[in-house]
Each structure stands twice: as structure tokens, then as C-alpha cells.
Scaffold this motif. Structure first.
Motif, PDB file in Angstrom:
ATOM      1  N   PRO A  95     -19.509  29.733   9.544  1.00  0.00           N
ATOM      2  CA  PRO A  95     -20.034  30.138   8.169  1.00  0.00           C
ATOM      3  C   PRO A  95     -19.459  29.563   6.939  1.00  0.00           C
ATOM      4  CG  PRO A  95     -18.633  31.970   9.232  1.00  0.00           C
ATOM      5  CD  PRO A  95     -18.813  30.733  10.128  1.00  0.00           C
ATOM      6  N   ALA A  96     -18.028  28.997   7.023  1.00  0.00           N
ATOM      7  CA  ALA A  96     -17.353  28.259   5.910  1.00  0.00           C
ATOM      8  C   ALA A  96     -18.132  26.897   5.828  1.00  0.00           C
ATOM      9  CB  ALA A  96     -15.992  28.425   6.085  1.00  0.00           C
ATOM     10  N   GLU A  97     -18.294  26.327   6.991  1.00  0.00           N
ATOM     11  CA  GLU A  97     -18.869  24.963   7.001  1.00  0.00           C
ATOM     12  C   GLU A  97     -20.047  25.193   6.549  1.00  0.00           C
ATOM     13  OE1 GLU A  97     -19.165  21.091   7.100  1.00  0.00           O
ATOM     14  OE2 GLU A  97     -17.321  22.122   7.249  1.00  0.00           O
ATOM     15  N   ARG A  98     -20.933  26.263   6.934  1.00  0.00           N
ATOM     16  CA  ARG A  98     -22.166  26.269   6.490  1.00  0.00           C
ATOM     17  C   ARG A  98     -22.362  26.282   4.806  1.00  0.00           C
ATOM     18  NH1 ARG A  98     -23.952  31.642   8.518  1.00  0.00           N
ATOM     19  NH2 ARG A  98     -23.048  30.785  10.470  1.00  0.00           N
ATOM     20  N   GLY A  99     -21.436  26.891   4.309  1.00  0.00           N
ATOM     21  CA  GLY A  99     -21.573  27.280   2.973  1.00  0.00           C
ATOM     22  C   GLY A  99     -21.047  25.860   2.316  1.00  0.00           C
ATOM     23  N   ARG A 100     -20.019  24.995   2.749  1.00  0.00           N
ATOM     24  CA  ARG A 100     -19.841  23.695   2.393  1.00  0.00           C
ATOM     25  C   ARG A 100     -20.995  22.624   2.280  1.00  0.00           C
ATOM     26  NH1 ARG A 100     -14.738  24.848   4.760  1.00  0.00           N
ATOM     27  NH2 ARG A 100     -15.362  24.005   6.541  1.00  0.00           N
ATOM     28  N   TRP A 101     -21.716  22.748   3.450  1.00  0.00           N
ATOM     29  CA  TRP A 101     -23.035  22.200   3.601  1.00  0.00           C
ATOM     30  C   TRP A 101     -23.677  22.306   2.444  1.00  0.00           C
ATOM     31  CZ3 TRP A 101     -28.351  22.736   4.580  1.00  0.00           C
ATOM     32  CH2 TRP A 101     -28.917  21.650   5.036  1.00  0.00           C
ATOM     33  N   LEU A 102     -24.348  23.498   2.206  1.00  0.00           N
ATOM     34  CA  LEU A 102     -25.163  23.824   1.340  1.00  0.00           C
ATOM     35  C   LEU A 102     -24.582  23.607  -0.119  1.00  0.00           C
ATOM     36  CD1 LEU A 102     -26.223  27.476   2.509  1.00  0.00           C
ATOM     37  CD2 LEU A 102     -27.706  25.572   2.400  1.00  0.00           C
ATOM     38  N   THR A 103     -23.348  23.554  -0.334  1.00  0.00           N
ATOM     39  CA  THR A 103     -22.891  23.046  -1.785  1.00  0.00           C
ATOM     40  C   THR A 103     -23.142  21.630  -1.954  1.00  0.00           C
ATOM     41  OG1 THR A 103     -21.489  24.821  -1.837  1.00  0.00           O
ATOM     42  CG2 THR A 103     -20.796  22.949  -3.322  1.00  0.00           C
ATOM     43  N   GLU A 104     -22.915  20.841  -0.643  1.00  0.00           N
ATOM     44  CA  GLU A 104     -22.804  19.465  -0.535  1.00  0.00           C
ATOM     45  C   GLU A 104     -24.508  19.066  -1.143  1.00  0.00           C
ATOM     46  OE1 GLU A 104     -21.875  15.540  -0.205  1.00  0.00           O
ATOM     47  OE2 GLU A 104     -20.617  17.332  -0.520  1.00  0.00           O
ATOM     48  N   PHE A 105     -25.095  19.838  -0.105  1.00  0.00           N
ATOM     49  CA  PHE A 105     -26.688  19.399  -0.221  1.00  0.00           C
ATOM     50  C   PHE A 105     -27.249  19.735  -1.985  1.00  0.00           C
ATOM     51  CE2 PHE A 105     -31.173  20.425  -0.180  1.00  0.00           C
ATOM     52  CZ  PHE A 105     -31.792  19.348   0.688  1.00  0.00           C
ATOM     53  N   HIS A 160     -21.788  37.628  -5.059  1.00  0.00           N
ATOM     54  CA  HIS A 160     -21.539  36.481  -4.724  1.00  0.00           C
ATOM     55  C   HIS A 160     -22.518  35.411  -4.603  1.00  0.00           C
ATOM     56  CE1 HIS A 160     -17.828  33.766  -4.356  1.00  0.00           C
ATOM     57  NE2 HIS A 160     -18.670  33.087  -3.439  1.00  0.00           N
ATOM     58  N   ALA A 161     -23.561  35.712  -3.753  1.00  0.00           N
ATOM     59  CA  ALA A 161     -24.524  35.051  -3.415  1.00  0.00           C
ATOM     60  C   ALA A 161     -25.519  34.741  -4.624  1.00  0.00           C
ATOM     61  CB  ALA A 161     -25.433  35.731  -2.378  1.00  0.00           C
ATOM     62  N   LEU A 162     -25.621  35.543  -5.297  1.00  0.00           N
ATOM     63  CA  LEU A 162     -26.337  35.323  -6.859  1.00  0.00           C
ATOM     64  C   LEU A 162     -25.629  34.454  -7.690  1.00  0.00           C
ATOM     65  CD1 LEU A 162     -28.536  36.175  -8.860  1.00  0.00           C
ATOM     66  CD2 LEU A 162     -27.268  38.038  -9.533  1.00  0.00           C
ATOM     67  N   ALA A 163     -24.359  34.530  -7.819  1.00  0.00           N
ATOM     68  CA  ALA A 163     -23.614  33.581  -8.494  1.00  0.00           C
ATOM     69  C   ALA A 163     -23.702  32.326  -7.965  1.00  0.00           C
ATOM     70  CB  ALA A 163     -22.220  34.120  -8.596  1.00  0.00           C
ATOM     71  N   ALA A 164     -23.713  31.986  -6.750  1.00  0.00           N
ATOM     72  CA  ALA A 164     -23.699  30.686  -5.915  1.00  0.00           C
ATOM     73  C   ALA A 164     -25.100  30.132  -6.290  1.00  0.00           C
ATOM     74  CB  ALA A 164     -23.462  30.903  -4.313  1.00  0.00           C
ATOM     75  N   TRP A 165     -26.189  30.990  -6.345  1.00  0.00           N
ATOM     76  CA  TRP A 165     -27.590  30.606  -6.387  1.00  0.00           C
ATOM     77  C   TRP A 165     -27.670  30.041  -7.901  1.00  0.00           C
ATOM     78  CZ3 TRP A 165     -31.116  32.569 -10.092  1.00  0.00           C
ATOM     79  CH2 TRP A 165     -32.537  31.964 -10.043  1.00  0.00           C
ATOM     80  N   MET A 166     -27.251  30.763  -8.815  1.00  0.00           N
ATOM     81  CA  MET A 166     -27.100  30.353 -10.349  1.00  0.00           C
ATOM     82  C   MET A 166     -26.368  28.933 -10.483  1.00  0.00           C
ATOM     83  SD  MET A 166     -26.683  34.082 -12.167  1.00  0.00           S
ATOM     84  CE  MET A 166     -26.618  33.454 -13.631  1.00  0.00           C
ATOM     85  N   VAL A 167     -25.277  28.939  -9.517  1.00  0.00           N
ATOM     86  CA  VAL A 167     -24.767  27.576  -9.818  1.00  0.00           C
ATOM     87  C   VAL A 167     -25.263  26.394  -9.358  1.00  0.00           C
ATOM     88  CG1 VAL A 167     -22.543  25.942  -8.833  1.00  0.00           C
ATOM     89  CG2 VAL A 167     -22.361  28.557  -9.841  1.00  0.00           C
ATOM     90  N   ALA A 168     -26.061  26.756  -8.050  1.00  0.00           N
ATOM     91  CA  ALA A 168     -26.851  25.509  -7.618  1.00  0.00           C
ATOM     92  C   ALA A 168     -28.110  25.469  -8.614  1.00  0.00           C
ATOM     93  CB  ALA A 168     -27.638  26.079  -6.078  1.00  0.00           C
ATOM     94  N   ILE A 195     -15.921  22.934  -7.140  1.00  0.00           N
ATOM     95  CA  ILE A 195     -16.979  23.983  -7.251  1.00  0.00           C
ATOM     96  C   ILE A 195     -17.104  24.708  -5.693  1.00  0.00           C
ATOM     97  CG2 ILE A 195     -19.523  24.242  -7.008  1.00  0.00           C
ATOM     98  CD1 ILE A 195     -18.591  23.344  -9.597  1.00  0.00           C
ATOM     99  N   MET A 196     -16.648  24.152  -4.517  1.00  0.00           N
ATOM    100  CA  MET A 196     -16.641  24.736  -3.307  1.00  0.00           C
ATOM    101  C   MET A 196     -15.608  25.815  -3.514  1.00  0.00           C
ATOM    102  SD  MET A 196     -17.143  21.422  -0.727  1.00  0.00           S
ATOM    103  CE  MET A 196     -18.720  20.564  -0.694  1.00  0.00           C
ATOM    104  N   GLU A 197     -14.471  25.272  -4.022  1.00  0.00           N
ATOM    105  CA  GLU A 197     -13.179  26.422  -4.138  1.00  0.00           C
ATOM    106  C   GLU A 197     -13.771  27.519  -5.148  1.00  0.00           C
ATOM    107  OE1 GLU A 197      -9.891  28.317  -3.630  1.00  0.00           O
ATOM    108  OE2 GLU A 197     -10.797  26.563  -2.515  1.00  0.00           O
ATOM    109  N   LEU A 198     -14.501  27.239  -6.010  1.00  0.00           N
ATOM    110  CA  LEU A 198     -14.908  28.349  -6.986  1.00  0.00           C
ATOM    111  C   LEU A 198     -15.723  29.304  -6.159  1.00  0.00           C
ATOM    112  CD1 LEU A 198     -15.858  26.544 -10.582  1.00  0.00           C
ATOM    113  CD2 LEU A 198     -13.885  28.210  -9.992  1.00  0.00           C
ATOM    114  N   LEU A 199     -16.803  28.628  -5.374  1.00  0.00           N
ATOM    115  CA  LEU A 199     -17.628  29.679  -4.693  1.00  0.00           C
ATOM    116  C   LEU A 199     -17.217  30.174  -3.336  1.00  0.00           C
ATOM    117  CD1 LEU A 199     -20.750  27.125  -4.919  1.00  0.00           C
ATOM    118  CD2 LEU A 199     -20.261  29.229  -6.342  1.00  0.00           C
TER     119      LEU A 199
END
Length: 203
Positions: A95-105, A160-168, A195-199
């Protein structure tokens, strides 16, 4: 059947005039989606799209009853793309790598791949609104599930997911309107890590 129009396997286009190719319903929908990516919802207009596709307005009216039907078809393709992106992420077991992949995308995906920024401006549109709400809720729910895997309680996971969506969405907006503001080269890599660290969820 979509919008009362039989699928292309049943309904075929009229014979093309000399020098013009026969277009399918999806040809029009994809052209509309690309136009929306480039210039927003206002770019979905019959005559410019017909010129872009090298055809006539008659081809459009053979497949669609009006502009809203074309917008609907284009957004159906956008939903398919969003589903494919989430399916690709879901194949990453950590899951951590999954989150990093989405941020990178969010930083490196094709420019304009996510049209949420465009659609948010037109959220009151009767066709756009339901599509935007559906995809946004799917993405936030998906992010909340990811955050729960990482140890957050359900309420905190969704917040947290809402905040991440807003950042994206913010990243997509800057990439579209002011890409010069984004760091480049090594600074870009450092900024992504920031950004990844913030999220990163903190149970």
C-alpha cells in the motif's frame, strides 16, 4: 445501448463521401475528450470537431442527438480511463508503494490526462455533474481504503484521502496553467519526495 443510440456493432455510419473516412461514435467521443483536455468544455462544438476529424456535421448527427450526448460519451471514456488507472495501482500489493505510485503519476502522467480541473469549473452542468461526483467519490473511497491499510481509522482515512485528492487536483491545475512554477530536474525529485512525505498517513 448508450443515450438511446445502438452500439457501433449494430448501427453503422452512413457511406462516407468521396475523400472522407467513415467515423464511429467512439471516434467522435475520443475527439471530444481530447478537445476537452486541450481547451476545456467549451471546445466541444460540432463544427470544429467535424473539421478536426475531417468529416461533416452530418456524421455527428448520425451518432448523437445533441452536444450533451457527445459530452456524455466523452465522459464515459474518461471514466474508463480513471478505472484503468485505479486498476493499475491496485496491482501494486504494497500500500505504501501504491500511494507513491499515484503521487508520481500526478506529476508525470500524460499532460491533461486528468480533466477533473476542467470538470470542477462546470460541476453545475447537468451532464458533467454526475460524472464528476461519481469519479471523485470513487477516488476518495479508494484512497480511504488505502489509508486504512496503512493503519488509519476510517474517519481519518477518508479525511486524509480527501486532502490527497485536493493536492492531486492542485498539481494538475498547476501543470496545466503554470508549469513553470514546478521544480525541474533534481529539484523536481526532491519536491515529489516532499509531497509524498506530506501525504504519508501517520496512524
Amino acid at each position: 445501448m448508450r443515450n438511446g443510440v445502438p452500439p457501433d456493432s449494430v448501427r453503422t455510419d452512413r457511406p462516407a463521401r468521396s475523400g472522407r473516412r467513415t467515423l464511429s461514435r467512439d471516434d467522435w467521443a475520443r475527439a471530444a475528450l481530447e478537445a476537452m483536455r486541450e481547451s476545456g468544455l467549451g471546445a466541444i462544438a460540432v463544427e470544429p470537431l467535424a473539421e478536426r476529424l475531417g468529416t461533416t456535421k452530418g456524421s455527428f448527427y448520425w451518432h448523437f442527438k445533441d452536444r450533451d450526448a457527445l459530452i456524455h460519451a466523452a465522459l464515459e471514456l474518461w471514466v474508463e480511463e480513471s478505472d484503468a488507472m485505479m486498476a493499475a495501482a491496485a496491482r501494486i500489493t504494497d500500500p505504501a508503494e501504491r500511494g507513491r505510485w499515484l503521487t508520481e503519476f500526478a506529476f508525470t502522467g500524460p499532460q491533461g490526462a486528468d480533466i477533473s480541473t476542467t470538470l470542477l469549473v462546470h460541476s453545475a452542468h447537468p451532464v458533467v455533474g454526475p460524472f464528476l461526483e461519481r469519479v471523485t467519490e470513487q477516488r476518495i473511497a479508494w484512497g480511504a481504503s488505502l489509508n486504512e491499510e496503512l493503519g488509519l481509522a476510517p474517519d481519518a482515512a477518508r479525511q486524509h484521502a480527501l486532502a490527497a485528492w485536493m493536492v492531486a487536483v492542485g498539481i494538475a491545475l498547476v501543470r496545466r496553467g503554470a508549469p513553470q512554477l514546478l521544480p525541474q530536474g533534481e529539484e523536481s525529485d526532491a519536491f515529489k519526495r516532499y509531497i509524498m512525505e506530506l501525504l504519508r498517513p501517520r496512524p
